[in-house]
Design an enzyme around this catalytic site. Structure first.
Site, short mmCIF file in Angstrom:
data_model
loop_
_atom_site.label_atom_id
_atom_site.label_comp_id
_atom_site.label_asym_id
_atom_site.label_seq_id
_atom_site.Cartn_x
_atom_site.Cartn_y
_atom_site.Cartn_z
N ASP A 9 0.81 -1.22 0.00
CA ASP A 9 0.00 0.00 0.00
C ASP A 9 0.85 1.28 0.00
O ASP A 9 0.51 2.26 -0.65
CB ASP A 9 -0.89 0.07 1.26
CG ASP A 9 -1.99 -0.97 1.26
OD1 ASP A 9 -2.21 -1.62 0.23
OD2 ASP A 9 -2.64 -1.12 2.32
N ARG A 18 2.06 12.58 -5.35
CA ARG A 18 2.20 13.44 -6.53
C ARG A 18 1.19 13.10 -7.62
O ARG A 18 1.26 13.66 -8.71
CB ARG A 18 3.62 13.31 -7.11
CG ARG A 18 4.70 13.88 -6.21
CD ARG A 18 4.67 15.39 -6.24
NE ARG A 18 5.48 15.97 -5.17
CZ ARG A 18 6.75 16.33 -5.30
NH1 ARG A 18 7.38 16.16 -6.43
NH2 ARG A 18 7.39 16.88 -4.29
N ARG A 45 -8.98 0.89 -0.25
CA ARG A 45 -9.83 1.63 0.70
C ARG A 45 -10.92 2.38 -0.04
O ARG A 45 -10.74 2.77 -1.20
CB ARG A 45 -8.98 2.61 1.51
CG ARG A 45 -7.94 1.94 2.39
CD ARG A 45 -7.24 2.96 3.26
NE ARG A 45 -8.13 3.44 4.29
CZ ARG A 45 -8.07 3.07 5.57
NH1 ARG A 45 -7.13 2.28 5.99
NH2 ARG A 45 -8.93 3.55 6.43
N ARG A 49 -7.11 6.24 -0.89
CA ARG A 49 -5.98 7.10 -0.53
C ARG A 49 -4.64 6.57 -1.04
O ARG A 49 -3.69 7.32 -1.17
CB ARG A 49 -5.92 7.33 0.98
CG ARG A 49 -5.60 6.09 1.77
CD ARG A 49 -5.40 6.41 3.23
NE ARG A 49 -6.64 6.73 3.90
CZ ARG A 49 -6.80 6.65 5.22
NH1 ARG A 49 -5.79 6.30 5.99
NH2 ARG A 49 -7.95 6.93 5.79
N HIS A 50 -4.58 5.25 -1.28
CA HIS A 50 -3.31 4.74 -1.84
C HIS A 50 -3.59 3.83 -3.04
O HIS A 50 -3.46 4.26 -4.18
CB HIS A 50 -2.38 4.13 -0.78
CG HIS A 50 -3.03 3.33 0.31
ND1 HIS A 50 -3.89 2.30 0.07
CD2 HIS A 50 -2.89 3.41 1.66
CE1 HIS A 50 -4.25 1.77 1.23
NE2 HIS A 50 -3.70 2.43 2.22
N THR A 100 -4.40 4.26 9.87
CA THR A 100 -4.29 2.89 9.37
C THR A 100 -5.38 2.06 10.07
O THR A 100 -6.05 2.59 10.95
CB THR A 100 -2.87 2.31 9.63
OG1 THR A 100 -2.81 0.99 9.10
CG2 THR A 100 -2.51 2.28 11.11
N THR A 101 -5.54 0.79 9.66
CA THR A 101 -6.59 -0.04 10.27
C THR A 101 -6.35 -0.11 11.78
O THR A 101 -5.30 -0.56 12.22
CB THR A 101 -6.55 -1.46 9.66
OG1 THR A 101 -6.43 -1.32 8.25
CG2 THR A 101 -7.80 -2.23 9.99
N HIS A 190 0.01 -6.67 11.13
CA HIS A 190 -0.11 -5.28 11.55
C HIS A 190 0.98 -4.90 12.55
O HIS A 190 1.08 -5.49 13.61
CB HIS A 190 -1.48 -4.93 12.15
CG HIS A 190 -1.85 -3.50 11.86
ND1 HIS A 190 -1.31 -2.45 12.54
CD2 HIS A 190 -2.65 -2.97 10.92
CE1 HIS A 190 -1.78 -1.32 12.06
NE2 HIS A 190 -2.59 -1.60 11.06
N GLY A 191 1.79 -3.95 12.14
CA GLY A 191 2.85 -3.44 13.02
C GLY A 191 4.03 -4.39 13.17
O GLY A 191 4.90 -4.16 14.00
N GLY A 212 3.71 -4.71 5.91
CA GLY A 212 3.80 -3.63 4.93
C GLY A 212 4.73 -2.51 5.33
O GLY A 212 5.82 -2.37 4.77
N HIS A 213 4.32 -1.73 6.31
CA HIS A 213 5.00 -0.47 6.60
C HIS A 213 6.49 -0.64 6.86
O HIS A 213 7.31 0.13 6.35
CB HIS A 213 4.31 0.21 7.80
CG HIS A 213 4.74 1.61 8.01
ND1 HIS A 213 5.73 1.95 8.90
CD2 HIS A 213 4.35 2.76 7.42
CE1 HIS A 213 5.91 3.25 8.86
NE2 HIS A 213 5.09 3.77 7.97
N1 PXP Z 1 -2.84 -6.89 7.81
C1 PXP Z 1 -3.94 -6.08 7.75
C2 PXP Z 1 -5.28 -6.72 7.81
C3 PXP Z 1 -3.81 -4.68 7.60
O1 PXP Z 1 -4.91 -3.91 7.54
C4 PXP Z 1 -2.52 -4.14 7.46
C5 PXP Z 1 -2.35 -2.67 7.21
O2 PXP Z 1 -2.93 -2.34 5.99
C6 PXP Z 1 -1.41 -5.02 7.52
C7 PXP Z 1 -1.60 -6.38 7.71
C8 PXP Z 1 -0.02 -4.52 7.38
O3 PXP Z 1 0.30 -3.72 8.49
P1 PXP Z 1 1.68 -2.96 8.52
O4 PXP Z 1 1.69 -2.00 7.38
O5 PXP Z 1 1.67 -2.29 9.87
O6 PXP Z 1 2.75 -4.00 8.39
#
Ligand code: PXP
Length: 241
Positions: A9, A18, A45, A49-50, A100-101, A190-191, A212-213
């Protein structure tokens, strides 16, 4: 081996800054694929947004690995998922104001509507995952409505201060145990980062992580290929134990 879904994302976040063509999410996805990722995850989303609709369409065409579409269970996005047919959808709560979620999906409260979403996806051969907090009731509800998997929200663990870390890990272990007993495939995300991933990989029965992040952030400094490979190295360490 625990499989890796790379959430790209934030490649699109940078592009949308941009409203141009670069960085290209398809190129990013292909670099992850070649580096050994097992899946590409994107969240379409409602506010776009992305990730954009065309990104999901193009990914479906070019990916050799699975595509996991994170989405809110709303008619507009459901229609897109039905048309594009990703390998999996991961149902997430969505709030337009959030960065974020934020939390897991409340499956208990929306059981009947989510049961219909699951049914509609299954009719088209799409597997369905529920993004839930490590909460036993949510896991039971996910199994009852026919979900294929649950993705445990690891955000509370990732944000925990020292003395809370073990407590949050225990919640993940306990929730994971119930999911496996109920026959759900077990995912987490997540995280998660290259530094905090290892304890999560010890959750018995864990099949997949979505990250992701941290990967996209580290890719600025070490390159996307290396950022994917260093996560894969953590996952490989567990499988070789
Ligand atoms: N899993 C889910 C269901 C998410 O919503 C997200 C964030 O979009 C991620 C994983 C990835 O999270 P992160 O970007 O913090 O690694």
């Amino acid at each position: 081996m625990i499989e890796l879904g790379v959430n790209i994302d934030h490649v699109a976040t940078l592009r949308e800054a941009r409203k141009g063509k670069v960085p290209d999410v398809i190129t990013a996805a292909k670099v992850c694929e070649i580096a050994g990722a097992h899946q590409i995850t994107v969240h379409l989303r409602q506010d776009r947004r992305h990730i954009q609709d065309k990104d999901v369409e193009r990914l479906k065409e070019v990916l050799l690995i699975r595509m996991n579409l994170e989405m809110a269970g709303v008619p507009e996005i459901i229609e897109i998922a039905h048309r594009i047919v990703p390998y999996t959808v991961c149902l997430v709560p969505e709030n337009r104001q959030e960065i974020t979620t934020e939390g897991g999906l409340n499956v208990v409260e929306q059981k009947e509507s989510l049961r219909r979403v699951v049914g509609g996806m299954h009719e088209r051969g799409i597997k369905v995952s529920m993004f839930v907090d490590p909460d036993i009731e949510q896991i039971h509800a996910s199994a009852e409505i026919g979900a294929d998997s649950v993705e445990l929200h690891t955000g509370a663990y990732a944000n925990a201060e020292r003395e809370q870390v073990d407590k949050e890990l225990n919640r993940l272990y306990e929730a994971g145990k119930v999911a496996v007993q109920l026959g759900l495939a077990l995912h987490a995300g997540h995280g998660l980062t290259v530094r905090n991933l290892e304890p999560v990989t010890k959750i018995p029965g864990l099949k997949e992580v979505n990250i992701g992040h941290d990967i996209i952030s580290r890719s600025i400094f070490i390159g996307l290929d290396s950022a994917v490979k260093e996560i894969l190295a953590v996952l490989e360490k567990v499988s070789s134990l």
